[in-house]
Design a protein around this motif. Structure first.
Motif, PDB file in Angstrom:
ATOM      1  N   LEU A   1      59.493 -17.327  31.990  1.00 24.35           N
ATOM      2  CA  LEU A   1      59.343 -18.072  30.729  1.00 24.35           C
ATOM      3  C   LEU A   1      58.880 -17.165  29.591  1.00 24.35           C
ATOM      4  O   LEU A   1      59.328 -17.296  28.465  1.00 24.35           O
ATOM      5  N   ILE A   2      58.011 -16.228  29.937  1.00 23.17           N
ATOM      6  CA  ILE A   2      57.473 -15.332  28.900  1.00 23.17           C
ATOM      7  C   ILE A   2      58.588 -14.448  28.340  1.00 23.17           C
ATOM      8  O   ILE A   2      58.571 -14.071  27.173  1.00 23.17           O
ATOM      9  N   GLU A   3      59.603 -14.159  29.188  1.00 24.46           N
ATOM     10  CA  GLU A   3      60.738 -13.367  28.709  1.00 24.46           C
ATOM     11  C   GLU A   3      61.686 -14.234  27.867  1.00 24.46           C
ATOM     12  O   GLU A   3      62.240 -13.780  26.866  1.00 24.46           O
TER      13      GLU A   3
ATOM     14  N   LYS B   1      62.087 -17.956  20.406  1.00 21.18           N
ATOM     15  CA  LYS B   1      60.760 -18.148  19.815  1.00 21.18           C
ATOM     16  C   LYS B   1      60.667 -19.482  19.067  1.00 21.18           C
ATOM     17  O   LYS B   1      61.518 -19.818  18.256  1.00 21.18           O
ATOM     18  N   VAL B   2      59.640 -20.228  19.374  1.00 19.63           N
ATOM     19  CA  VAL B   2      59.388 -21.467  18.633  1.00 19.63           C
ATOM     20  C   VAL B   2      58.084 -21.236  17.882  1.00 19.63           C
ATOM     21  O   VAL B   2      57.148 -20.655  18.427  1.00 19.63           O
ATOM     22  N   GLU B   3      58.046 -21.687  16.666  1.00 19.95           N
ATOM     23  CA  GLU B   3      56.814 -21.495  15.899  1.00 19.95           C
ATOM     24  C   GLU B   3      55.646 -22.174  16.599  1.00 19.95           C
ATOM     25  O   GLU B   3      55.737 -23.326  17.007  1.00 19.95           O
ATOM     26  N   LYS B   4      54.568 -21.431  16.781  1.00 19.09           N
ATOM     27  CA  LYS B   4      53.385 -22.040  17.386  1.00 19.09           C
ATOM     28  C   LYS B   4      52.696 -22.897  16.332  1.00 19.09           C
ATOM     29  O   LYS B   4      52.422 -22.426  15.232  1.00 19.09           O
TER      30      LYS B   4
ATOM     31  N   ALA C   1      37.868 -29.770  16.956  1.00 18.85           N
ATOM     32  CA  ALA C   1      36.791 -29.424  16.043  1.00 18.85           C
ATOM     33  C   ALA C   1      36.073 -28.132  16.421  1.00 18.85           C
ATOM     34  O   ALA C   1      35.993 -27.779  17.586  1.00 18.85           O
ATOM     35  N   GLY C   2      35.599 -27.464  15.420  1.00 16.67           N
ATOM     36  CA  GLY C   2      34.628 -26.369  15.517  1.00 16.67           C
ATOM     37  C   GLY C   2      34.860 -25.333  16.581  1.00 16.67           C
ATOM     38  O   GLY C   2      35.936 -24.745  16.690  1.00 16.67           O
ATOM     39  N   ALA C   3      33.804 -25.127  17.407  1.00 14.02           N
ATOM     40  CA  ALA C   3      33.773 -24.017  18.352  1.00 14.02           C
ATOM     41  C   ALA C   3      34.875 -24.123  19.409  1.00 14.02           C
ATOM     42  O   ALA C   3      35.301 -23.116  19.965  1.00 14.02           O
ATOM     43  N   ALA C   4      35.331 -25.351  19.694  1.00 13.30           N
ATOM     44  CA  ALA C   4      36.333 -25.539  20.744  1.00 13.30           C
ATOM     45  C   ALA C   4      37.700 -25.029  20.310  1.00 13.30           C
ATOM     46  O   ALA C   4      38.560 -24.766  21.139  1.00 13.30           O
ATOM     47  N   LEU C   5      37.896 -24.858  18.997  1.00 17.04           N
ATOM     48  CA  LEU C   5      39.206 -24.429  18.495  1.00 17.04           C
ATOM     49  C   LEU C   5      39.364 -22.905  18.645  1.00 17.04           C
ATOM     50  O   LEU C   5      38.483 -22.143  18.259  1.00 17.04           O
ATOM     51  N   ARG C   6      40.485 -22.465  19.234  1.00 13.83           N
ATOM     52  CA  ARG C   6      40.733 -21.017  19.372  1.00 13.83           C
ATOM     53  C   ARG C   6      40.881 -20.379  17.992  1.00 13.83           C
ATOM     54  O   ARG C   6      41.513 -20.953  17.110  1.00 13.83           O
ATOM     55  N   LYS C   7      40.356 -19.207  17.874  1.00 12.55           N
ATOM     56  CA  LYS C   7      40.493 -18.471  16.608  1.00 12.55           C
ATOM     57  C   LYS C   7      41.964 -18.078  16.438  1.00 12.55           C
ATOM     58  O   LYS C   7      42.528 -18.120  15.371  1.00 12.55           O
ATOM     59  N   LYS C   8      42.571 -17.658  17.575  1.00 14.08           N
ATOM     60  CA  LYS C   8      43.950 -17.183  17.527  1.00 14.08           C
ATOM     61  C   LYS C   8      44.667 -17.856  18.700  1.00 14.08           C
ATOM     62  O   LYS C   8      44.124 -17.886  19.803  1.00 14.08           O
ATOM     63  N   PRO C   9      45.844 -18.433  18.489  1.00 18.15           N
ATOM     64  CA  PRO C   9      46.518 -19.090  19.626  1.00 18.15           C
ATOM     65  C   PRO C   9      46.779 -18.097  20.750  1.00 18.15           C
ATOM     66  O   PRO C   9      47.083 -16.939  20.487  1.00 18.15           O
ATOM     67  N   GLU C  10      46.599 -18.525  21.996  1.00 21.03           N
ATOM     68  CA  GLU C  10      46.894 -17.677  23.149  1.00 21.03           C
ATOM     69  C   GLU C  10      48.374 -17.333  23.156  1.00 21.03           C
ATOM     70  O   GLU C  10      49.190 -18.073  22.600  1.00 21.03           O
ATOM     71  N   ASP C  11      48.709 -16.281  23.834  1.00 17.95           N
ATOM     72  CA  ASP C  11      50.100 -15.846  23.852  1.00 17.95           C
ATOM     73  C   ASP C  11      50.882 -16.555  24.959  1.00 17.95           C
ATOM     74  O   ASP C  11      51.522 -15.921  25.786  1.00 17.95           O
ATOM     75  N   PHE C  12      50.789 -17.881  24.974  1.00 18.40           N
ATOM     76  CA  PHE C  12      51.551 -18.634  25.972  1.00 18.40           C
ATOM     77  C   PHE C  12      53.008 -18.699  25.531  1.00 18.40           C
ATOM     78  O   PHE C  12      53.289 -18.693  24.326  1.00 18.40           O
TER      79      PHE C  12
END
Ligand SMILES: *Cc1c(COP(=O)(O)O)cnc(C)c1O
Length: 481
Positions: free
Chosen positions: A19-21, A27-30, A37-48
């Motif tokens: 799938l990663i390949e 590519k779909v826009e993330k 909210a707040g701290a639970a939100l990732r600063k940068k989306p994971e590279d899934f």
């Protein structure tokens, strides 16, 4: 063998990227529009991987086509009882009134579900003729472990210190593993020339340090231990319990009394005999049955019906406690209930047909392969690789050559005490026609072995993944992601 010979599946398979390949090409826009909210939100989306739904659908669909399932054809995996799982089981098990039932609901709110558990407890207890029955273990090996914990507690209560468990070499591999996990040391009991437990050896090894004999019956050669009553006598004289692995119940379903054989503890694999899709890590169900003297040690909860006709979860006084969340895999208990109810008093016919099918296979494959053990076969038959070796081939070549002919391979190299074991279990679900096609494939393999152009040693040729360098793969794994 020609690619277009009658065995070749016309299904086109193509290389399937990870799938990663696929992600790179599609590519779909993330989107990060999630309202977290707040701290639970990732600063940068994971590279899934983020492919579109159609790409994802095709990816898994194509992968699924590489697979071989019971629905594709004969699945002769011995010891595993890969039988047909009736569709009605699935349709009832997925009924929303069951699926949405939360296990934390009080007993008063789940009387129907508890009644089903109670009913299965009783039906199984009646079939094997043992008074105690628990449905909580999650698989055969898990049931064994629970059973070993029960015997441990039983001896602790009696104030006896027993440190060993006897295991015949024809026992399933999980038997010594379960006993060892519970802290016992294993004493191996050899088989005699008939493929059954050697009574003399057993009598000389069974001493008062032994807690139990863990015997698989029918054993892993597909043979019924005809001397089970004598075995019980040897054990009973020394206070040793009889643990009988009942995962091969398909062969003797409603045909024998575990009680009369003197069984103290057994586990039944409901996902095998009572039809639940299994293998590949799907959830199993390893019911345990026991004699009167061990009932008080069964894992909790058990379902009891009180005098007012209400169903209740109860815990036996000396219970080993819960070994699985709640009541175990309720969906599988439900499938077993449907299966038991569909057969009713005719359930013994399952065993009759399973044994007949295995013996048909034995008879028709015997001109090619040498059978192990002289006793009559039950639900499966084990061959060695002698006739293959005589032609410069091995069990592994034979297994791969069957894949080329569109079949799943039998269980191979198990049991370990057989030279290149090939274990065939057709189960009662197979028709004569399908078995004859399999037999013709075996005949074709031996014909190829006779020819100057022996391709089977390089098999498989028709599968997407060809011959694998297993040693190389284990020593130098190339991990992609
Ligand atoms: C399959 C099997 C087991 C193990 O059952 P799992 O559900 O795979 O843990 C144990 N004993 C015998 C004889 C079996 O055939």
């Amino acid at each position: 063998m020609e690619k277009n010979s009658k065995w070749y599946s016309s299904m086109v398979v193509r290389k399937e990227p990870l799938l990663i390949e696929l992600d790179e090409a599609d590519k779909v826009e993330k989107e990060s529009s999630y309202k977290i909210a707040g701290a639970a939100l990732r600063k940068k989306p994971e590279d899934f991987p983020t492919v579109s739904e159609p790409v994802l659908m095709r990816h898994y669909h194509r992968l699924a086509r590489w697979n071989y399932s019971w629905d594709d054809g004969l699945y002769p995996l011995g010891s595993c009882t890969m039988k047909y799982n009736p569709v009605i089981n699935e349709s009832i098990a997925s009924d929303s009134s069951f699926v949405s039932l939360h296990p934390a609901l009080p007993d008063e709110a789940t009387q129907g579900a508890l009644e089903i558990i109670w009913d299965v407890q009783n039906m199984l207890s009646q079939i094997i003729d043992l008074p105690g029955l628990s449905l909580t273990p999650a698989a055969g090996a898990h049931g064994e472990l629970a059973g070993v914990f029960m015997m441990k507690k039983y001896f602790e209560k009696k104030g006896q210190k027993r440190t060993k468990v006897l295991v015949p070499d024809s026992a399933h591999g999980t038997n010594p593993a379960s006993a060892a996990m519970a802290g016992y040391s294993i004493v191996n009991v050899p088989s005699n020339s008939s493929g059954l437990t050697d009574l003399e050896a057993l009598a000389s090894l069974a001493d008062e340090e032994c807690a139990a004999l863990m015997i698989t019956n029918p054993n892993t050669l597909g043979l019924f231990e005809t001397e089970i009553v004598k075995i019980k006598e040897i054990l009973e004289n020394r206070g040793i319990l009889l643990y009988m692995d009942g995962a091969n119940l398909n062969a003797i379903l409603d045909k024998v009394s575990f009680g009369k054989m003197g069984v103290d503890i057994t586990q039944l694999n409901l996902h095998k005999t009572f039809s639940t899709p299994h293998g590949g890590g799907g959830p199993g169900q390893g019911a345990i049955g026991c004699s009167e003297r061990l009932m008080d040690f069964l894992p909790s909860p058990l379902v009891e019906k009180n005098e007012q006709g209400q169903y209740r979860n109860i815990t036996p006084e000396n219970s080993i406690g819960p070994i699985k969340g709640w009541s175990g895999h309720f969906g599988n208990i439900l499938r077993a209930w449907v299966y038991l109810k569909s057969y009713g008093n005719e359930i013994h016919k399952v065993a009759e047909r399973a044994v007949l099918n295995a013996n048909y296979m034995k008879k028709k494959l015997s001109p090619f392969l040498e059978k192990v053990g002289v006793s009559a076969n039950m639900h499966e038959v084990v061959f060695n690789q002698k006739t293959l070796q005589a032609k410069g081939a091995t069990t592994m070549n034979f297994a791969k050559a069957l894949l080329d002919r569109g079949f799943y391979a039998p269980t191979v190299y198990f049991p370990l005490h057989v030279n290149g074991a090939i274990m065939v279990e057709p189960s009662e679900s197979e028709s004569k026609g399908e078995m004859d096609t399999f037999i013709a494939a075996v005949e074709d393999i031996f014909k190829e072995l006779e020819s100057s152009d022996q391709k089977i040693t390089a098999s498989p040729h028709n599968t997407y993944v060809k011959k694998i360098d297993e040693v190389g793969a284990a020593r130098n794994p190339v991990l992609k992601w």
